[in-house]
Design a protein around this motif. Structure first.
Motif, PDB file in Angstrom:
ATOM      1  N   THR A  34       0.849  -1.178   0.000  1.00  0.00           N
ATOM      2  CA  THR A  34       0.000   0.000   0.000  1.00  0.00           C
ATOM      3  C   THR A  34       0.892   1.239   0.000  1.00  0.00           C
ATOM      4  OG1 THR A  34      -1.961   1.007   1.006  1.00  0.00           O
ATOM      5  CG2 THR A  34      -0.295   0.172   2.513  1.00  0.00           C
ATOM      6  N   VAL A  35       0.324   2.346  -0.383  1.00  0.00           N
ATOM      7  CA  VAL A  35       1.102   3.573  -0.530  1.00  0.00           C
ATOM      8  C   VAL A  35       0.729   4.579   0.554  1.00  0.00           C
ATOM      9  CG1 VAL A  35       1.423   3.306  -3.016  1.00  0.00           C
ATOM     10  CG2 VAL A  35      -0.587   4.495  -2.173  1.00  0.00           C
ATOM     11  N   GLN A  36       1.596   5.569   0.687  1.00  0.00           N
ATOM     12  CA  GLN A  36       1.358   6.643   1.641  1.00  0.00           C
ATOM     13  C   GLN A  36       0.475   7.698   1.009  1.00  0.00           C
ATOM     14  OE1 GLN A  36       4.676   8.050   4.057  1.00  0.00           O
ATOM     15  NE2 GLN A  36       5.995   6.786   2.790  1.00  0.00           N
ATOM     16  N   PRO A  37      -0.291   8.408   1.764  1.00  0.00           N
ATOM     17  CA  PRO A  37      -0.651   8.062   3.126  1.00  0.00           C
ATOM     18  C   PRO A  37      -1.737   6.983   3.141  1.00  0.00           C
ATOM     19  CG  PRO A  37      -1.784  10.072   2.499  1.00  0.00           C
ATOM     20  CD  PRO A  37      -0.924   9.675   1.329  1.00  0.00           C
ATOM     21  N   TYR A  38      -1.699   6.143   4.154  1.00  0.00           N
ATOM     22  CA  TYR A  38      -2.769   5.176   4.360  1.00  0.00           C
ATOM     23  C   TYR A  38      -3.845   5.893   5.163  1.00  0.00           C
ATOM     24  CZ  TYR A  38      -5.395   1.152   5.957  1.00  0.00           C
ATOM     25  OH  TYR A  38      -6.412   0.268   6.204  1.00  0.00           O
ATOM     26  N   GLU A  39      -5.087   5.738   4.751  1.00  0.00           N
ATOM     27  CA  GLU A  39      -6.165   6.421   5.458  1.00  0.00           C
ATOM     28  C   GLU A  39      -7.074   5.419   6.156  1.00  0.00           C
ATOM     29  OE1 GLU A  39      -9.924   9.194   4.291  1.00  0.00           O
ATOM     30  OE2 GLU A  39      -7.984   9.769   3.447  1.00  0.00           O
ATOM     31  N   GLN A  40      -7.118   5.538   7.470  1.00  0.00           N
ATOM     32  CA  GLN A  40      -8.070   4.730   8.235  1.00  0.00           C
ATOM     33  C   GLN A  40      -9.358   5.529   8.347  1.00  0.00           C
ATOM     34  OE1 GLN A  40      -8.531   4.234  12.247  1.00  0.00           O
ATOM     35  NE2 GLN A  40      -8.867   6.409  12.184  1.00  0.00           N
ATOM     36  N   LYS A  41     -10.479   4.834   8.312  1.00  0.00           N
ATOM     37  CA  LYS A  41     -11.770   5.517   8.208  1.00  0.00           C
ATOM     38  C   LYS A  41     -12.525   5.664   9.524  1.00  0.00           C
ATOM     39  CE  LYS A  41     -11.994   5.397   3.527  1.00  0.00           C
ATOM     40  NZ  LYS A  41     -10.737   5.872   3.122  1.00  0.00           N
ATOM     41  N   GLU A  42     -12.419   4.671  10.428  1.00  0.00           N
ATOM     42  CA  GLU A  42     -13.297   4.686  11.586  1.00  0.00           C
ATOM     43  C   GLU A  42     -12.593   4.480  12.915  1.00  0.00           C
ATOM     44  OE1 GLU A  42     -17.560   2.829  11.932  1.00  0.00           O
ATOM     45  OE2 GLU A  42     -16.672   2.253  10.020  1.00  0.00           O
ATOM     46  N   LEU A  43     -11.897   3.358  13.022  1.00  0.00           N
ATOM     47  CA  LEU A  43     -11.321   2.964  14.306  1.00  0.00           C
ATOM     48  C   LEU A  43     -10.107   2.094  14.047  1.00  0.00           C
ATOM     49  CD1 LEU A  43     -11.679   2.698  17.456  1.00  0.00           C
ATOM     50  CD2 LEU A  43     -13.095   0.692  16.976  1.00  0.00           C
ATOM     51  N   SER A  44      -9.002   2.390  14.712  1.00  0.00           N
ATOM     52  CA  SER A  44      -7.828   1.535  14.563  1.00  0.00           C
ATOM     53  C   SER A  44      -6.986   1.604  15.824  1.00  0.00           C
ATOM     54  CB  SER A  44      -6.996   1.933  13.342  1.00  0.00           C
ATOM     55  OG  SER A  44      -6.398   3.189  13.537  1.00  0.00           O
ATOM     56  N   VAL A  45      -6.079   0.640  15.914  1.00  0.00           N
ATOM     57  CA  VAL A  45      -5.098   0.641  16.984  1.00  0.00           C
ATOM     58  C   VAL A  45      -3.732   0.473  16.331  1.00  0.00           C
ATOM     59  CG1 VAL A  45      -5.432  -1.829  17.441  1.00  0.00           C
ATOM     60  CG2 VAL A  45      -4.342  -0.404  19.176  1.00  0.00           C
ATOM     61  N   LEU A  46      -2.802   1.304  16.761  1.00  0.00           N
ATOM     62  CA  LEU A  46      -1.439   1.304  16.238  1.00  0.00           C
ATOM     63  C   LEU A  46      -0.506   0.832  17.352  1.00  0.00           C
ATOM     64  CD1 LEU A  46       0.303   4.064  14.220  1.00  0.00           C
ATOM     65  CD2 LEU A  46       1.321   3.276  16.343  1.00  0.00           C
ATOM     66  N   ILE A  47       0.331  -0.141  17.022  1.00  0.00           N
ATOM     67  CA  ILE A  47       1.318  -0.631  17.978  1.00  0.00           C
ATOM     68  C   ILE A  47       2.677  -0.616  17.290  1.00  0.00           C
ATOM     69  CG2 ILE A  47       2.068  -2.601  19.369  1.00  0.00           C
ATOM     70  CD1 ILE A  47      -0.864  -3.234  19.812  1.00  0.00           C
ATOM     71  N   GLY A  48       3.621   0.084  17.903  1.00  0.00           N
ATOM     72  CA  GLY A  48       4.959   0.186  17.341  1.00  0.00           C
ATOM     73  C   GLY A  48       5.761  -1.076  17.564  1.00  0.00           C
ATOM     74  N   LEU A  49       6.639  -1.362  16.604  1.00  0.00           N
ATOM     75  CA  LEU A  49       7.558  -2.490  16.687  1.00  0.00           C
ATOM     76  C   LEU A  49       8.978  -1.956  16.706  1.00  0.00           C
ATOM     77  CD1 LEU A  49       6.109  -4.793  13.857  1.00  0.00           C
ATOM     78  CD2 LEU A  49       5.722  -5.016  16.322  1.00  0.00           C
ATOM     79  N   VAL A  50       9.803  -2.466  17.604  1.00  0.00           N
ATOM     80  CA  VAL A  50      11.236  -2.153  17.622  1.00  0.00           C
ATOM     81  C   VAL A  50      11.992  -3.451  17.866  1.00  0.00           C
ATOM     82  CG1 VAL A  50      11.009   0.247  18.364  1.00  0.00           C
ATOM     83  CG2 VAL A  50      11.197  -1.550  20.079  1.00  0.00           C
ATOM     84  N   GLY A  51      13.195  -3.493  17.384  1.00  0.00           N
ATOM     85  CA  GLY A  51      14.023  -4.693  17.522  1.00  0.00           C
ATOM     86  C   GLY A  51      14.660  -5.001  16.186  1.00  0.00           C
ATOM     87  N   ASP A  52      14.525  -6.238  15.730  1.00  0.00           N
ATOM     88  CA  ASP A  52      15.121  -6.636  14.457  1.00  0.00           C
ATOM     89  C   ASP A  52      14.492  -5.914  13.271  1.00  0.00           C
ATOM     90  OD1 ASP A  52      16.827  -8.321  15.818  1.00  0.00           O
ATOM     91  OD2 ASP A  52      15.626 -10.123  15.461  1.00  0.00           O
ATOM     92  N   ILE A  53      13.292  -5.428  13.445  1.00  0.00           N
ATOM     93  CA  ILE A  53      12.592  -4.608  12.441  1.00  0.00           C
ATOM     94  C   ILE A  53      12.008  -3.417  13.182  1.00  0.00           C
ATOM     95  CG2 ILE A  53      10.490  -4.519  11.007  1.00  0.00           C
ATOM     96  CD1 ILE A  53      12.041  -6.282   9.515  1.00  0.00           C
ATOM     97  N   LYS A  54      11.972  -2.265  12.541  1.00  0.00           N
ATOM     98  CA  LYS A  54      11.310  -1.107  13.127  1.00  0.00           C
ATOM     99  C   LYS A  54      10.116  -0.758  12.251  1.00  0.00           C
ATOM    100  CE  LYS A  54      11.896   3.502  14.865  1.00  0.00           C
ATOM    101  NZ  LYS A  54      12.546   4.782  14.703  1.00  0.00           N
ATOM    102  N   GLY A  55       8.955  -0.689  12.872  1.00  0.00           N
ATOM    103  CA  GLY A  55       7.753  -0.362  12.116  1.00  0.00           C
ATOM    104  C   GLY A  55       6.546  -0.305  13.029  1.00  0.00           C
ATOM    105  N   ARG A  56       5.377  -0.563  12.451  1.00  0.00           N
ATOM    106  CA  ARG A  56       4.128  -0.518  13.199  1.00  0.00           C
ATOM    107  C   ARG A  56       3.188  -1.587  12.678  1.00  0.00           C
ATOM    108  NH1 ARG A  56       5.317   3.737  10.935  1.00  0.00           N
ATOM    109  NH2 ARG A  56       6.304   5.437  11.982  1.00  0.00           N
ATOM    110  N   VAL A  57       2.325  -2.064  13.554  1.00  0.00           N
ATOM    111  CA  VAL A  57       1.202  -2.892  13.146  1.00  0.00           C
ATOM    112  C   VAL A  57      -0.044  -2.090  13.488  1.00  0.00           C
ATOM    113  CG1 VAL A  57      -0.077  -5.032  13.507  1.00  0.00           C
ATOM    114  CG2 VAL A  57       2.423  -5.062  13.532  1.00  0.00           C
ATOM    115  N   ILE A  58      -0.925  -1.954  12.508  1.00  0.00           N
ATOM    116  CA  ILE A  58      -2.160  -1.204  12.699  1.00  0.00           C
ATOM    117  C   ILE A  58      -3.327  -2.130  12.377  1.00  0.00           C
ATOM    118  CG2 ILE A  58      -3.527   0.778  11.930  1.00  0.00           C
ATOM    119  CD1 ILE A  58      -0.634   1.922  11.039  1.00  0.00           C
ATOM    120  N   LEU A  59      -4.235  -2.289  13.326  1.00  0.00           N
ATOM    121  CA  LEU A  59      -5.473  -3.016  13.080  1.00  0.00           C
ATOM    122  C   LEU A  59      -6.514  -1.965  12.752  1.00  0.00           C
ATOM    123  CD1 LEU A  59      -3.790  -4.966  14.990  1.00  0.00           C
ATOM    124  CD2 LEU A  59      -5.986  -5.967  15.547  1.00  0.00           C
TER     125      LEU A  59
END
Length: 152
Positions: A34-59
């Motif tokens: 997917t491309v930037q920006p990603y648009e969430q419409k209603e409700l989401s949760v973002l959890i950051g990841l650090v360690g061997d990979i740096k990023g986020r998981v968004i439900l």
């Protein structure tokens, strides 16, 4: 280890985690970039990841999907302020479980506390993002977004 192998491991662990945590029949649809920006419409949760990979998981979900999952887990309706609270907890359960799974594969990740977002929000600032659609029993779609900031 290569970034593509790490991403594949995370996507596979996400699928495993979803089927472990969510007590409903789900159908995992094909992931896509997917491309930037990603648009969430209603409700989401973002959890950051650090360690061997740096990023986020968004439900990226909806109150109806969260309520359906909550009813399946607890046998009661999840509504009002509890929707946002349970959305954060659901994110913790899914991402915590996926990190435990990855630890067994020697991919080490830590997570941040959940950030719950409501309404429309644009998410940008990532190098790559993979969107994993999850179809619930009633046909509703929840999207899992894995963003990658950089290799470590």
């Amino acid at each position: 280890m290569s970034l593509s192998k790490n991403v594949q491991q995370i996507l596979n662990a996400t699928i495993s985690s979803l089927t472990t945590v969510i007590p409903l029949q789900t159908k995992i649809l094909a992931p896509s970039l997917t491309v930037q920006p990603y648009e969430q419409k209603e409700l989401s949760v973002l959890i950051g990841l650090v360690g061997d990979i740096k990023g986020r998981v968004i439900l990226d979900t909806t109150p109806d999907i969260v309520n359906t999952i909550g009813q399946a887990m607890f046998g009661m309706t999840i509504e009002g302020e509890m929707i946002e609270s349970f959305t954060g907890e659901l994110g913790n359960m899914v991402v915590g479980n996926l990190c435990t799974t990855l630890e067994k594969e020697d991919l080490h990740l830590d997570i941040s506390p959940p950030t719950v977002m409501t309404g429309t929000a644009k998410i940008s600032g990532f190098r790559q993002a993979f969107k994993l659609p999850v179809q619930m029993e009633d046909g509703a779609i929840m999207h899992i977004l894995l963003t990658i900031d950089k290799d470590k």
